[in-house]
Motif scaffolding. Structure first.
Motif, short mmCIF file in Angstrom:
data_model
loop_
_atom_site.label_atom_id
_atom_site.label_comp_id
_atom_site.label_asym_id
_atom_site.label_seq_id
_atom_site.Cartn_x
_atom_site.Cartn_y
_atom_site.Cartn_z
N ASP A 96 0.82 -1.21 0.00
CA ASP A 96 0.00 0.00 0.00
C ASP A 96 0.85 1.26 0.00
O ASP A 96 0.39 2.34 0.36
N GLY A 97 2.12 1.09 -0.37
CA GLY A 97 2.96 2.26 -0.61
C GLY A 97 3.73 2.79 0.59
O GLY A 97 4.37 3.84 0.50
N ARG A 98 3.69 2.10 1.71
CA ARG A 98 4.42 2.59 2.89
C ARG A 98 5.88 2.13 2.84
O ARG A 98 6.16 0.98 2.53
N HIS A 99 6.79 3.06 3.19
CA HIS A 99 8.20 2.70 3.24
C HIS A 99 8.53 2.22 4.64
O HIS A 99 8.26 2.90 5.62
N VAL A 100 9.11 1.04 4.72
CA VAL A 100 9.46 0.47 6.02
C VAL A 100 10.93 0.09 6.03
O VAL A 100 11.50 -0.25 5.00
N SER A 101 11.51 0.16 7.21
CA SER A 101 12.90 -0.25 7.39
C SER A 101 13.04 -0.83 8.78
O SER A 101 12.10 -0.76 9.59
N LEU A 102 14.21 -1.35 9.08
CA LEU A 102 14.43 -1.94 10.41
C LEU A 102 14.24 -0.84 11.46
O LEU A 102 13.64 -1.07 12.52
N ASP A 103 14.71 0.35 11.16
CA ASP A 103 14.59 1.46 12.12
C ASP A 103 13.14 1.86 12.36
O ASP A 103 12.82 2.41 13.42
N SER A 104 12.28 1.59 11.39
CA SER A 104 10.86 1.93 11.55
C SER A 104 10.26 1.23 12.76
O SER A 104 9.28 1.70 13.33
N TYR A 105 10.84 0.10 13.09
CA TYR A 105 10.25 -0.73 14.14
C TYR A 105 11.05 -0.67 15.44
O TYR A 105 10.89 -1.51 16.33
N LYS A 106 11.88 0.34 15.55
CA LYS A 106 12.67 0.48 16.76
C LYS A 106 11.74 0.66 17.97
O LYS A 106 10.79 1.43 17.92
N GLY A 107 12.03 -0.09 19.04
CA GLY A 107 11.18 0.02 20.23
C GLY A 107 10.01 -0.94 20.23
O GLY A 107 9.26 -1.03 21.21
N LYS A 108 9.84 -1.67 19.10
CA LYS A 108 8.73 -2.62 19.03
C LYS A 108 9.28 -4.01 18.74
O LYS A 108 10.38 -4.16 18.22
N VAL A 109 8.48 -5.00 19.06
CA VAL A 109 8.77 -6.36 18.61
C VAL A 109 8.25 -6.47 17.19
O VAL A 109 7.10 -6.10 16.92
N LEU A 110 9.08 -6.93 16.28
CA LEU A 110 8.67 -7.09 14.89
C LEU A 110 8.61 -8.57 14.56
O LEU A 110 9.57 -9.31 14.76
N LEU A 111 7.47 -8.98 14.06
CA LEU A 111 7.31 -10.37 13.62
C LEU A 111 7.39 -10.39 12.10
O LEU A 111 6.53 -9.82 11.42
N LEU A 112 8.42 -11.01 11.59
CA LEU A 112 8.57 -11.16 10.13
C LEU A 112 7.99 -12.51 9.74
O LEU A 112 8.38 -13.54 10.28
N ASP A 113 7.06 -12.48 8.81
CA ASP A 113 6.42 -13.73 8.42
C ASP A 113 6.53 -13.92 6.93
O ASP A 113 6.17 -13.04 6.15
N VAL A 114 7.06 -15.04 6.52
CA VAL A 114 7.21 -15.34 5.10
C VAL A 114 5.93 -16.00 4.60
O VAL A 114 5.49 -17.00 5.15
N TRP A 115 5.37 -15.41 3.55
CA TRP A 115 4.10 -15.92 3.01
C TRP A 115 4.21 -16.18 1.53
O TRP A 115 4.94 -15.51 0.81
#
Lengths: 97, 214
Positions: B192-211
């Motif tokens: 949907d056009g959002r730019h994300v990076s590892l730093d975007s998730y600083k301070g949060k738990v990030l769940l990466l899921d391969v689909w």
């Protein structure tokens, strides 16, 4: 994963889907995007999703991921779990929040 | 007279030949076999290289399930076998990390196949957490940059006897999800056009899921 977000808070747990359908089957990104949007709507998926243009090759080259399963990155940017199920992560998340 | 001498000489020659045929062969000189590492010194590393000495170890790992496409185009599944490993220690400058390769070659360093099942290059097990276990996420194909600790290396050469390995620093960005280590930086755009990076998730738990949706 939705359950984990609800339990621990959307501000504490984020989800990012890495779609690996790119590559041989979908050589054109536009075709892949159309397909992914349609599939997400049909399956009721509303997590943020990125389309890896070269599918598994990108997943492998960047993240060294060769299979399905959840990878958890902690708030400090460190990898805390690899290839885990949501039940296992439910126990792990409180230790890193 | 000459005839008699000739006959005696002839008999002597024949007798000697017969004796030689019956006598045990002369003993061959014994060659003391030495271990390969004792026979050749380690090569000299170039400026941007590390030479890693590989030594026998008690470690073993399950080999890979590989798939080869036969001449008829049908896939031929190669069952994994347990393989003995040799061990080396890579000093990255920040830390020393044990790395394992199969004790037996051949040590193929190139492979055109993209799929992990078809990749024919040798697999290194990088035991970053030094727990003596070699899960799949610690296994790296030698035809691609290998993460050792927090640095990337290229495998340039492995001695055919598995006694040393030549590594060079790789310019590839840090990659690989390694337990306990910083995740690789990524910059991606969502559907949907959002730019994300590892730093975007600083301070949060990030769940990466391969689909896969196919």
């Amino acid at each position: 994963m939705k359950g984990l977000q609800q339990k621990f808070g959307y501000d504490k747990v984020a989800v990012l889907i890495l779609n690996v359908d790119g590559g041989d089957e979908f050589s054109k990104p536009i075709a892949l995007m159309k397909f992914a949007r349609k599939a997400m709507k049909e399956q009721g998926v509303d997590f943020p999703m990125v389309l890896l243009p070269n599918g598994w090759e990108d997943a492998s080259n960047t993240f060294h991921l060769d299979g399905y399963g959840l990878t958890m990155i902690g708030p400090d940017g460190k990898v805390r779990a690899i290839d885990k199920h949501t039940e296992e992560l439910e126990k792990l998340i409180p230790t890193v929040i | 007279m000459i005839g008699r001498v000739g006959k005696v000489f002839g008999v002597l020659v024949i007798a000697t030949a017969m004796l030689n045929a019956c006598s045990p062969p002369a003993e061959k000189p014994v060659v003391q076999k030495t271990a390969p590492s004792q026979m050749r010194p380690l090569p000299i590393a170039k400026e941007d290289e590390i030479i890693v000495e590989l030594k026998p170890s008690a470690a073993k790992r399950q080999g890979r399930l590989t798939i080869k496409i036969g001449p008829n185009g049908m896939p031929n599944i190669q069952e994994p076998k347990t393989e003995a490993l040799v061990r080396g220690e890579v000093n990255t400058g920040d830390e020393t990390v044990p790395v394992y390769v199969p004790a037996q070659g051949p040590y193929v360093l190139k492979s055109k196949e993209k799929s992990k099942f078809e990749n024919q290059s040798v697999v290194l097990s990088v035991d970053t957490n030094m727990d003596g276990y070699f899960p799949e996420y610690e296994m790296w194909f030698a035809n691609k940059p290998v993460r050792i600790g927090n640095k990337m290396y290229n495998v340039r050469e492995i001695d055919k006897d598995g006694t040393w390995m030549r590594l060079g620093r790789s310019l590839a960005p840090l990659s690989g999800a390694v337990l306990g280590r910083r995740a690789p930086d990524f910059k991606l755009t969502t559907i949907d056009g959002r730019h994300v990076s590892l730093d975007s998730y600083k301070g949060k738990v990030l769940l990466l899921d391969v689909w896969s949706m196919t």
